[in-house]
Design an enzyme around this catalytic site. Structure first.
Site, mmCIF file in Angstrom:
data_model
loop_
_atom_site.group_PDB
_atom_site.id
_atom_site.type_symbol
_atom_site.label_atom_id
_atom_site.label_comp_id
_atom_site.label_asym_id
_atom_site.label_seq_id
_atom_site.Cartn_x
_atom_site.Cartn_y
_atom_site.Cartn_z
ATOM 1 N N GLY A 11 0.826 -1.208 0.000
ATOM 2 C CA GLY A 11 0.000 0.000 0.000
ATOM 3 C C GLY A 11 0.853 1.248 0.000
ATOM 4 O O GLY A 11 0.396 2.310 0.442
ATOM 5 N N GLY A 12 2.089 1.139 -0.491
ATOM 6 C CA GLY A 12 2.997 2.285 -0.479
ATOM 7 C C GLY A 12 3.093 2.959 -1.838
ATOM 8 O O GLY A 12 2.223 2.790 -2.713
ATOM 9 N N ASN A 13 4.169 3.734 -2.006
ATOM 10 C CA ASN A 13 4.365 4.524 -3.236
ATOM 11 C C ASN A 13 4.298 3.657 -4.495
ATOM 12 O O ASN A 13 3.563 3.967 -5.441
ATOM 13 C CB ASN A 13 5.751 5.194 -3.216
ATOM 14 C CG ASN A 13 5.961 6.077 -2.009
ATOM 15 O OD1 ASN A 13 5.216 7.018 -1.785
ATOM 16 N ND2 ASN A 13 6.971 5.772 -1.198
ATOM 17 N N GLY A 14 5.105 2.594 -4.496
ATOM 18 C CA GLY A 14 5.225 1.759 -5.690
ATOM 19 C C GLY A 14 3.922 1.039 -6.003
ATOM 20 O O GLY A 14 3.501 0.971 -7.166
ATOM 21 N N THR A 140 14.857 -3.264 -10.188
ATOM 22 C CA THR A 140 14.495 -2.022 -9.519
ATOM 23 C C THR A 140 13.022 -1.718 -9.765
ATOM 24 O O THR A 140 12.406 -2.285 -10.668
ATOM 25 C CB THR A 140 15.383 -0.860 -10.011
ATOM 26 O OG1 THR A 140 14.937 0.329 -9.374
ATOM 27 C CG2 THR A 140 15.267 -0.642 -11.505
ATOM 28 N N HIS A 207 24.136 2.684 -1.923
ATOM 29 C CA HIS A 207 23.513 3.250 -0.716
ATOM 30 C C HIS A 207 24.365 3.043 0.542
ATOM 31 O O HIS A 207 24.758 4.028 1.168
ATOM 32 C CB HIS A 207 22.079 2.718 -0.566
ATOM 33 C CG HIS A 207 21.207 3.058 -1.741
ATOM 34 N ND1 HIS A 207 20.234 2.225 -2.215
ATOM 35 C CD2 HIS A 207 21.191 4.158 -2.542
ATOM 36 C CE1 HIS A 207 19.642 2.788 -3.259
ATOM 37 N NE2 HIS A 207 20.206 3.955 -3.480
ATOM 38 N N ARG A 317 16.197 3.232 4.776
ATOM 39 C CA ARG A 317 16.240 2.110 3.810
ATOM 40 C C ARG A 317 17.639 1.860 3.256
ATOM 41 O O ARG A 317 17.975 0.741 2.899
ATOM 42 C CB ARG A 317 15.349 2.412 2.605
ATOM 43 C CG ARG A 317 13.900 2.461 2.861
ATOM 44 C CD ARG A 317 13.287 1.074 2.697
ATOM 45 N NE ARG A 317 11.969 1.122 3.254
ATOM 46 C CZ ARG A 317 10.900 1.527 2.585
ATOM 47 N NH1 ARG A 317 11.002 1.840 1.309
ATOM 48 N NH2 ARG A 317 9.739 1.581 3.173
#
Ligand code: NAD
Length: 388
Positions: A11-14, A140, A207, A317
Protein backbone atom coordinates in the site's frame (compact mmCIF):
# COMPACT_ATOMS: atom_id res chain seq x y z
CA UNK A 1 -0.98 -15.53 -22.44
CA UNK A 2 -3.69 -13.02 -21.48
CA UNK A 3 -4.09 -11.81 -17.93
CA UNK A 4 -7.62 -11.59 -16.51
CA UNK A 5 -6.76 -10.70 -12.94
CA UNK A 6 -3.65 -9.83 -10.98
CA UNK A 7 -3.08 -8.75 -7.39
CA UNK A 8 -0.62 -6.11 -6.24
CA UNK A 9 0.59 -6.57 -2.63
CA UNK A 10 1.47 -3.37 -0.80
CA UNK A 11 0.00 0.00 0.00
CA UNK A 12 3.00 2.28 -0.48
CA UNK A 13 4.36 4.52 -3.24
CA UNK A 14 5.23 1.76 -5.69
CA UNK A 15 2.03 -0.26 -5.20
CA UNK A 16 -0.16 2.82 -5.70
CA UNK A 17 1.74 3.60 -8.90
CA UNK A 18 1.76 0.11 -10.38
CA UNK A 19 -1.85 -0.85 -9.61
CA UNK A 20 -3.62 1.83 -11.73
CA UNK A 21 -1.00 1.60 -14.51
CA UNK A 22 -1.47 -2.18 -14.70
CA UNK A 23 -5.27 -1.86 -14.72
CA UNK A 24 -5.14 0.55 -17.66
CA UNK A 25 -2.37 -1.05 -19.66
CA UNK A 26 -3.42 -4.68 -19.25
CA UNK A 27 -7.15 -4.00 -19.25
CA UNK A 28 -7.62 -6.65 -16.56
CA UNK A 29 -8.95 -6.68 -13.00
CA UNK A 30 -6.37 -5.47 -10.51
CA UNK A 31 -6.86 -6.25 -6.83
CA UNK A 32 -4.77 -4.79 -4.04
CA UNK A 33 -3.68 -6.66 -0.92
CA UNK A 34 -2.75 -4.21 1.87
CA UNK A 35 -2.72 -5.92 5.27
CA UNK A 36 -0.69 -3.32 7.16
CA UNK A 37 -2.66 -1.30 9.72
CA UNK A 38 -5.72 0.41 8.25
CA UNK A 39 -4.19 0.88 4.79
CA UNK A 40 -6.88 -1.17 3.00
CA UNK A 41 -9.60 0.94 4.60
CA UNK A 42 -7.87 4.20 3.68
CA UNK A 43 -7.27 3.01 0.13
CA UNK A 44 -10.93 2.03 -0.26
CA UNK A 45 -12.01 5.42 1.10
CA UNK A 46 -9.77 7.19 -1.43
CA UNK A 47 -11.09 5.03 -4.26
CA UNK A 48 -14.72 5.60 -3.31
CA UNK A 49 -14.34 9.36 -3.21
CA UNK A 50 -13.14 9.89 -6.77
CA UNK A 51 -12.55 8.32 -10.14
CA UNK A 52 -9.89 5.93 -8.90
CA UNK A 53 -6.20 6.10 -8.14
CA UNK A 54 -4.46 8.83 -10.09
CA UNK A 55 -0.84 8.83 -11.28
CA UNK A 56 0.62 12.22 -12.18
CA UNK A 57 4.00 13.44 -13.42
CA UNK A 58 6.26 11.66 -15.92
CA UNK A 59 3.65 8.90 -16.29
CA UNK A 60 -0.06 9.64 -16.09
CA UNK A 61 -3.04 7.41 -15.51
CA UNK A 62 -6.25 7.12 -13.56
CA UNK A 63 -8.00 3.84 -12.89
CA UNK A 64 -10.31 2.13 -10.46
CA UNK A 65 -9.08 -1.02 -8.81
CA UNK A 66 -11.29 -4.09 -8.73
CA UNK A 67 -11.03 -4.88 -5.01
CA UNK A 68 -8.89 -3.76 -2.07
CA UNK A 69 -8.55 -5.97 0.99
CA UNK A 70 -6.45 -6.75 4.06
CA UNK A 71 -7.50 -10.40 3.75
CA UNK A 72 -5.44 -12.52 1.34
CA UNK A 73 -8.36 -14.97 0.94
CA UNK A 74 -10.41 -12.22 -0.70
CA UNK A 75 -7.93 -11.12 -3.34
CA UNK A 76 -5.28 -13.76 -4.07
CA UNK A 77 -7.56 -16.56 -5.42
CA UNK A 78 -8.07 -16.17 -9.17
CA UNK A 79 -4.91 -14.06 -9.62
CA UNK A 80 -2.65 -15.28 -12.40
CA UNK A 81 0.08 -12.97 -11.17
CA UNK A 82 0.81 -11.65 -7.67
CA UNK A 83 3.21 -8.73 -7.44
CA UNK A 84 5.02 -7.82 -4.23
CA UNK A 85 5.66 -4.08 -4.43
CA UNK A 86 7.08 -3.83 -0.94
CA UNK A 87 10.27 -3.15 0.93
CA UNK A 88 12.27 -6.40 0.97
CA UNK A 89 11.83 -6.85 4.73
CA UNK A 90 8.07 -7.43 4.11
CA UNK A 91 8.54 -10.09 1.39
CA UNK A 92 8.73 -13.20 3.57
CA UNK A 93 5.74 -12.41 5.80
CA UNK A 94 3.64 -11.48 2.75
CA UNK A 95 4.62 -14.65 0.89
CA UNK A 96 3.56 -16.73 3.90
CA UNK A 97 0.18 -14.94 3.98
CA UNK A 98 -0.57 -15.48 0.28
CA UNK A 99 1.03 -18.90 -0.43
CA UNK A 100 -1.93 -21.16 0.26
CA UNK A 101 -4.33 -19.00 -1.81
CA UNK A 102 -2.23 -18.91 -4.97
CA UNK A 103 -3.73 -20.31 -8.16
CA UNK A 104 -2.08 -23.40 -9.67
CA UNK A 105 0.91 -22.22 -11.75
CA UNK A 106 0.52 -18.60 -10.72
CA UNK A 107 3.46 -16.22 -10.99
CA UNK A 108 4.78 -14.33 -7.96
CA UNK A 109 7.06 -11.38 -8.66
CA UNK A 110 8.99 -8.99 -6.44
CA UNK A 111 9.41 -5.40 -7.63
CA UNK A 112 12.21 -4.83 -6.81
CA UNK A 113 13.67 -8.21 -5.84
CA UNK A 114 16.73 -7.00 -3.88
CA UNK A 115 19.17 -9.78 -2.86
CA UNK A 116 18.22 -13.40 -2.16
CA UNK A 117 14.50 -13.13 -2.99
CA UNK A 118 14.69 -16.51 -4.76
CA UNK A 119 16.06 -18.37 -1.71
CA UNK A 120 13.34 -17.03 0.54
CA UNK A 121 10.47 -17.42 -1.95
CA UNK A 122 11.39 -20.97 -3.01
CA UNK A 123 11.66 -21.97 0.65
CA UNK A 124 8.30 -20.48 1.68
CA UNK A 125 6.53 -21.92 -1.39
CA UNK A 126 8.06 -25.36 -0.84
CA UNK A 127 6.95 -25.35 2.80
CA UNK A 128 3.43 -24.48 1.63
CA UNK A 129 3.54 -27.33 -0.91
CA UNK A 130 3.48 -24.85 -3.80
CA UNK A 131 6.39 -25.91 -6.00
CA UNK A 132 4.13 -25.25 -9.01
CA UNK A 133 4.37 -21.47 -8.44
CA UNK A 134 6.99 -19.66 -10.53
CA UNK A 135 8.80 -16.57 -9.28
CA UNK A 136 10.49 -13.56 -10.83
CA UNK A 137 12.10 -10.34 -9.70
CA UNK A 138 12.85 -6.95 -11.20
CA UNK A 139 16.15 -5.30 -10.39
CA UNK A 140 14.49 -2.02 -9.52
CA UNK A 141 11.16 -0.29 -9.26
CA UNK A 142 10.72 1.34 -12.70
CA UNK A 143 9.58 4.64 -11.18
CA UNK A 144 10.78 7.20 -8.67
CA UNK A 145 7.41 7.93 -7.10
CA UNK A 146 5.83 9.47 -4.02
CA UNK A 147 2.29 9.39 -2.65
CA UNK A 148 0.78 12.88 -2.64
CA UNK A 149 -2.59 12.01 -1.18
CA UNK A 150 -2.99 8.57 0.29
CA UNK A 151 -5.29 6.35 -1.78
CA UNK A 152 -5.92 9.10 -4.31
CA UNK A 153 -2.85 10.46 -6.01
CA UNK A 154 0.77 9.46 -6.51
CA UNK A 155 3.40 11.49 -8.34
CA UNK A 156 6.02 9.95 -10.63
CA UNK A 157 9.26 11.93 -10.70
CA UNK A 158 11.11 9.77 -13.19
CA UNK A 159 11.05 6.50 -15.13
CA UNK A 160 13.91 4.09 -15.83
CA UNK A 161 14.83 3.45 -19.48
CA UNK A 162 14.74 -0.32 -18.97
CA UNK A 163 14.67 -2.78 -16.08
CA UNK A 164 16.47 -6.09 -15.68
CA UNK A 165 14.34 -9.09 -14.82
CA UNK A 166 15.06 -12.70 -13.91
CA UNK A 167 12.89 -15.63 -12.93
CA UNK A 168 12.71 -19.21 -11.87
CA UNK A 169 12.18 -21.46 -13.76
CA UNK A 170 14.16 -19.31 -16.20
CA UNK A 171 12.68 -21.10 -19.21
CA UNK A 172 9.21 -19.72 -18.41
CA UNK A 173 10.37 -16.09 -18.46
CA UNK A 174 9.77 -15.80 -22.21
CA UNK A 175 6.02 -15.93 -21.59
CA UNK A 176 6.08 -13.37 -18.80
CA UNK A 177 8.42 -10.71 -20.24
CA UNK A 178 5.98 -9.30 -22.83
CA UNK A 179 3.30 -8.96 -20.13
CA UNK A 180 5.70 -7.15 -17.83
CA UNK A 181 6.76 -4.84 -20.66
CA UNK A 182 3.15 -3.96 -21.39
CA UNK A 183 2.37 -3.44 -17.71
CA UNK A 184 5.43 -1.31 -16.95
CA UNK A 185 5.55 0.44 -20.33
CA UNK A 186 9.29 -0.09 -20.78
CA UNK A 187 11.69 -2.73 -22.12
CA UNK A 188 12.82 -5.58 -19.87
CA UNK A 189 16.43 -6.81 -20.01
CA UNK A 190 16.58 -10.51 -19.19
CA UNK A 191 19.21 -11.73 -16.71
CA UNK A 192 20.08 -15.40 -16.70
CA UNK A 193 19.16 -16.05 -13.06
CA UNK A 194 18.04 -14.40 -9.86
CA UNK A 195 21.57 -15.03 -8.54
CA UNK A 196 22.81 -12.74 -11.28
CA UNK A 197 20.23 -10.15 -10.18
CA UNK A 198 21.37 -10.45 -6.54
CA UNK A 199 24.97 -9.73 -7.52
CA UNK A 200 24.04 -7.06 -10.08
CA UNK A 201 22.00 -5.02 -7.60
CA UNK A 202 23.87 -1.72 -7.60
CA UNK A 203 21.79 -0.25 -4.76
CA UNK A 204 23.72 -2.51 -2.36
CA UNK A 205 26.94 -0.76 -3.40
CA UNK A 206 25.73 2.79 -3.77
CA UNK A 207 23.51 3.25 -0.72
CA UNK A 208 25.56 1.68 2.11
CA UNK A 209 28.79 2.74 0.36
CA UNK A 210 27.83 6.43 0.28
CA UNK A 211 26.43 6.28 3.84
CA UNK A 212 29.83 4.91 4.90
CA UNK A 213 31.61 7.61 2.88
CA UNK A 214 29.53 10.38 4.45
CA UNK A 215 29.21 9.10 8.02
CA UNK A 216 31.97 6.50 8.48
CA UNK A 217 33.88 8.90 10.73
CA UNK A 218 30.80 10.43 12.38
CA UNK A 219 31.13 10.45 16.17
CA UNK A 220 27.94 12.15 17.30
CA UNK A 221 28.42 15.84 16.43
CA UNK A 222 25.09 17.43 15.45
CA UNK A 223 24.74 18.43 11.79
CA UNK A 224 23.32 21.79 10.71
CA UNK A 225 21.77 20.24 7.63
CA UNK A 226 21.59 16.97 5.77
CA UNK A 227 24.64 16.64 3.54
CA UNK A 228 24.10 16.13 -0.17
CA UNK A 229 23.98 12.38 -0.67
CA UNK A 230 25.47 11.73 -4.11
CA UNK A 231 27.15 15.08 -4.68
CA UNK A 232 28.57 14.99 -1.14
CA UNK A 233 30.64 11.95 -2.06
CA UNK A 234 34.38 12.68 -1.74
CA UNK A 235 37.31 10.91 -3.41
CA UNK A 236 37.78 8.60 -0.42
CA UNK A 237 34.08 7.66 -0.43
CA UNK A 238 34.33 6.91 -4.15
CA UNK A 239 37.21 4.53 -3.36
CA UNK A 240 34.88 2.65 -1.01
CA UNK A 241 32.34 2.31 -3.84
CA UNK A 242 35.10 1.11 -6.15
CA UNK A 243 36.19 -1.41 -3.50
CA UNK A 244 32.65 -2.77 -3.07
CA UNK A 245 32.29 -3.09 -6.83
CA UNK A 246 35.67 -4.87 -7.00
CA UNK A 247 34.61 -7.35 -4.30
CA UNK A 248 31.49 -8.20 -6.32
CA UNK A 249 33.48 -8.50 -9.55
CA UNK A 250 35.76 -11.00 -7.78
CA UNK A 251 32.68 -13.13 -7.00
CA UNK A 252 31.51 -12.78 -10.60
CA UNK A 253 34.85 -13.97 -11.98
CA UNK A 254 34.97 -16.92 -9.59
CA UNK A 255 31.44 -18.08 -10.55
CA UNK A 256 31.50 -17.15 -14.24
CA UNK A 257 32.80 -20.53 -15.33
CA UNK A 258 29.64 -22.14 -14.05
CA UNK A 259 27.06 -19.38 -14.55
CA UNK A 260 26.23 -16.61 -16.96
CA UNK A 261 26.77 -13.48 -14.86
CA UNK A 262 27.17 -11.01 -17.70
CA UNK A 263 24.63 -8.66 -16.06
CA UNK A 264 27.00 -8.12 -13.13
CA UNK A 265 28.80 -5.02 -14.36
CA UNK A 266 31.46 -2.89 -12.65
CA UNK A 267 29.74 0.08 -11.00
CA UNK A 268 31.11 2.74 -13.37
CA UNK A 269 29.98 0.79 -16.45
CA UNK A 270 26.49 0.49 -14.97
CA UNK A 271 26.34 4.16 -14.01
CA UNK A 272 27.33 5.32 -17.51
CA UNK A 273 24.85 2.94 -19.14
CA UNK A 274 21.99 3.77 -16.76
CA UNK A 275 22.37 7.56 -16.76
CA UNK A 276 24.15 8.27 -20.07
CA UNK A 277 23.95 11.94 -20.95
CA UNK A 278 22.92 13.01 -17.44
CA UNK A 279 26.56 12.47 -16.45
CA UNK A 280 28.65 15.57 -17.14
CA UNK A 281 32.09 14.05 -16.52
CA UNK A 282 32.49 10.29 -16.94
CA UNK A 283 36.30 10.26 -16.39
CA UNK A 284 36.26 8.56 -12.97
CA UNK A 285 33.65 7.00 -10.70
CA UNK A 286 33.92 9.99 -8.37
CA UNK A 287 33.44 12.52 -11.18
CA UNK A 288 30.57 10.51 -12.64
CA UNK A 289 28.70 10.52 -9.33
CA UNK A 290 29.10 14.19 -8.51
CA UNK A 291 28.35 15.34 -12.07
CA UNK A 292 25.22 13.18 -12.54
CA UNK A 293 22.30 15.59 -13.06
CA UNK A 294 19.83 12.87 -12.07
CA UNK A 295 21.39 12.82 -8.58
CA UNK A 296 21.52 16.60 -8.14
CA UNK A 297 20.27 18.03 -4.87
CA UNK A 298 19.32 14.72 -3.22
CA UNK A 299 20.24 14.71 0.46
CA UNK A 300 21.31 12.06 2.95
CA UNK A 301 18.73 10.64 5.38
CA UNK A 302 18.86 12.47 8.72
CA UNK A 303 16.69 12.87 11.83
CA UNK A 304 16.03 16.26 13.40
CA UNK A 305 16.87 15.96 17.10
CA UNK A 306 16.61 19.68 17.97
CA UNK A 307 15.46 22.66 15.91
CA UNK A 308 17.67 22.64 12.78
CA UNK A 309 20.03 20.11 14.34
CA UNK A 310 20.30 16.70 12.75
CA UNK A 311 21.90 13.29 13.14
CA UNK A 312 22.35 10.67 10.40
CA UNK A 313 19.35 8.34 10.15
CA UNK A 314 20.90 4.90 10.35
CA UNK A 315 17.43 3.29 10.29
CA UNK A 316 16.87 4.53 6.71
CA UNK A 317 16.24 2.11 3.81
CA UNK A 318 19.74 2.81 2.51
CA UNK A 319 20.94 0.55 5.31
CA UNK A 320 17.78 -1.30 6.48
CA UNK A 321 17.17 -2.75 3.00
CA UNK A 322 20.51 -2.59 1.29
CA UNK A 323 22.55 -4.28 4.01
CA UNK A 324 20.46 -7.33 5.11
CA UNK A 325 18.82 -7.67 1.65
CA UNK A 326 21.85 -6.61 -0.35
CA UNK A 327 25.42 -6.69 0.89
CA UNK A 328 25.00 -9.48 3.45
CA UNK A 329 23.47 -12.01 0.98
CA UNK A 330 26.15 -11.09 -1.56
CA UNK A 331 28.87 -11.56 1.03
CA UNK A 332 27.35 -14.94 1.98
CA UNK A 333 27.50 -16.00 -1.69
CA UNK A 334 31.12 -14.83 -1.81
CA UNK A 335 31.78 -16.95 1.28
CA UNK A 336 30.38 -20.06 -0.42
CA UNK A 337 32.53 -19.28 -3.47
CA UNK A 338 35.64 -18.86 -1.29
CA UNK A 339 36.11 -15.22 -2.32
CA UNK A 340 37.31 -12.63 0.17
CA UNK A 341 35.40 -9.35 0.38
CA UNK A 342 37.50 -6.96 2.50
CA UNK A 343 35.70 -3.72 1.63
CA UNK A 344 32.25 -5.27 1.96
CA UNK A 345 33.22 -6.65 5.37
CA UNK A 346 34.27 -3.19 6.53
CA UNK A 347 31.03 -1.54 5.36
CA UNK A 348 28.82 -4.34 6.76
CA UNK A 349 30.59 -4.21 10.15
CA UNK A 350 30.21 -0.42 10.32
CA UNK A 351 26.53 -0.42 9.21
CA UNK A 352 25.69 -3.32 11.51
CA UNK A 353 27.21 -1.41 14.42
CA UNK A 354 24.75 1.42 13.83
CA UNK A 355 21.86 -1.02 13.32
CA UNK A 356 22.61 -3.04 16.46
CA UNK A 357 23.40 -6.15 14.39
CA UNK A 358 26.46 -8.33 14.00
CA UNK A 359 25.81 -9.34 10.40
CA UNK A 360 29.29 -10.83 10.00
CA UNK A 361 28.67 -13.23 12.89
CA UNK A 362 25.85 -13.75 15.36
CA UNK A 363 23.08 -12.05 13.34
CA UNK A 364 23.98 -13.20 9.80
CA UNK A 365 20.84 -15.34 9.59
CA UNK A 366 18.65 -12.27 10.17
CA UNK A 367 19.71 -11.31 6.65
CA UNK A 368 18.41 -13.06 3.51
CA UNK A 369 21.42 -15.31 3.03
CA UNK A 370 21.22 -18.60 1.09
CA UNK A 371 22.43 -20.61 4.11
CA UNK A 372 19.32 -19.58 6.06
CA UNK A 373 17.20 -21.34 3.44
CA UNK A 374 19.22 -24.56 3.30
CA UNK A 375 21.79 -23.72 0.61
CA UNK A 376 24.98 -24.49 2.50
CA UNK A 377 27.52 -25.25 -0.22
CA UNK A 378 28.65 -23.77 -3.52
CA UNK A 379 27.38 -26.77 -5.47
CA UNK A 380 23.93 -26.46 -3.87
CA UNK A 381 23.92 -22.73 -4.68
CA UNK A 382 24.82 -23.33 -8.33
CA UNK A 383 22.37 -26.22 -8.69
CA UNK A 384 19.62 -23.97 -7.31
CA UNK A 385 20.55 -21.09 -9.63
CA UNK A 386 20.56 -23.29 -12.73
CA UNK A 387 17.51 -25.48 -11.96
CA UNK A 388 15.06 -25.28 -14.83
P1 NAD B 1 6.98 2.36 0.72
O1 NAD B 1 7.80 2.86 1.82
O2 NAD B 1 5.98 3.30 0.14
O3 NAD B 1 6.28 1.03 1.20
C1 NAD B 1 5.76 0.97 2.44
C2 NAD B 1 4.56 0.05 2.31
O4 NAD B 1 5.00 -1.29 2.32
C3 NAD B 1 3.65 0.23 3.48
O5 NAD B 1 2.78 1.32 3.25
C4 NAD B 1 2.94 -1.11 3.48
O6 NAD B 1 1.92 -1.15 2.52
C5 NAD B 1 4.03 -2.05 3.01
N1 NAD B 1 4.67 -2.70 4.16
C6 NAD B 1 5.73 -2.26 4.86
N2 NAD B 1 6.01 -3.12 5.86
C7 NAD B 1 5.10 -4.11 5.77
C8 NAD B 1 4.86 -5.29 6.49
N3 NAD B 1 5.64 -5.63 7.53
N4 NAD B 1 3.84 -6.10 6.10
C9 NAD B 1 3.08 -5.77 5.05
N5 NAD B 1 3.25 -4.66 4.32
C10 NAD B 1 4.25 -3.85 4.68
O7 NAD B 1 7.92 1.74 -0.38
P2 NAD B 1 7.92 2.06 -1.92
O8 NAD B 1 8.41 3.46 -2.10
O9 NAD B 1 6.65 1.63 -2.53
O10 NAD B 1 9.09 1.11 -2.35
C11 NAD B 1 8.88 -0.28 -2.57
C12 NAD B 1 10.21 -0.85 -2.93
O11 NAD B 1 10.72 -0.16 -4.07
C13 NAD B 1 11.28 -0.70 -1.87
O12 NAD B 1 12.13 -1.80 -1.98
C14 NAD B 1 12.02 0.56 -2.28
O13 NAD B 1 13.34 0.60 -1.79
C15 NAD B 1 11.99 0.40 -3.78
N6 NAD B 1 12.15 1.66 -4.54
C16 NAD B 1 11.27 2.69 -4.36
C17 NAD B 1 11.41 3.83 -5.10
C18 NAD B 1 10.44 4.98 -5.00
O14 NAD B 1 10.64 6.00 -5.65
N7 NAD B 1 9.38 4.87 -4.24
C19 NAD B 1 12.45 3.95 -6.04
C20 NAD B 1 13.34 2.88 -6.20
C21 NAD B 1 13.16 1.74 -5.45
Amino acid sequence: MELHKITVCGGGNGAQTLAPLAALRLGCDVDLYAPLGDEAKRLRAGMDSGGGLEVTGTVQAQARLHRISDDAAEVIPGSQMVLLVLPAFAHEATLRQVASFLEPSAWVGAIPARGGFDYCAAHVLREAGRDDVAIFGLQTLPWACRIEEYGRRVHVLGVKKSVTVAGRPAAQMKGVMPLLERMMGLPMRPASSLLSLTLANTGQIIHPGIMFGLFGQWEGALLEQAPLFYQGLDAEGAQVLEGLSRDIQAVRSRLSEQLDLSEVEPLLDWLLRAYGEAIGDPATLHNAFVSNAAYAGLRAPVREVAPRRFVPDFSARYLAEDVPFGLVPTRAIAGLAGVETPVMDRVIAWAGGHMGRDYLGRDAAEARIPQKYGLETLSQLIAFATES
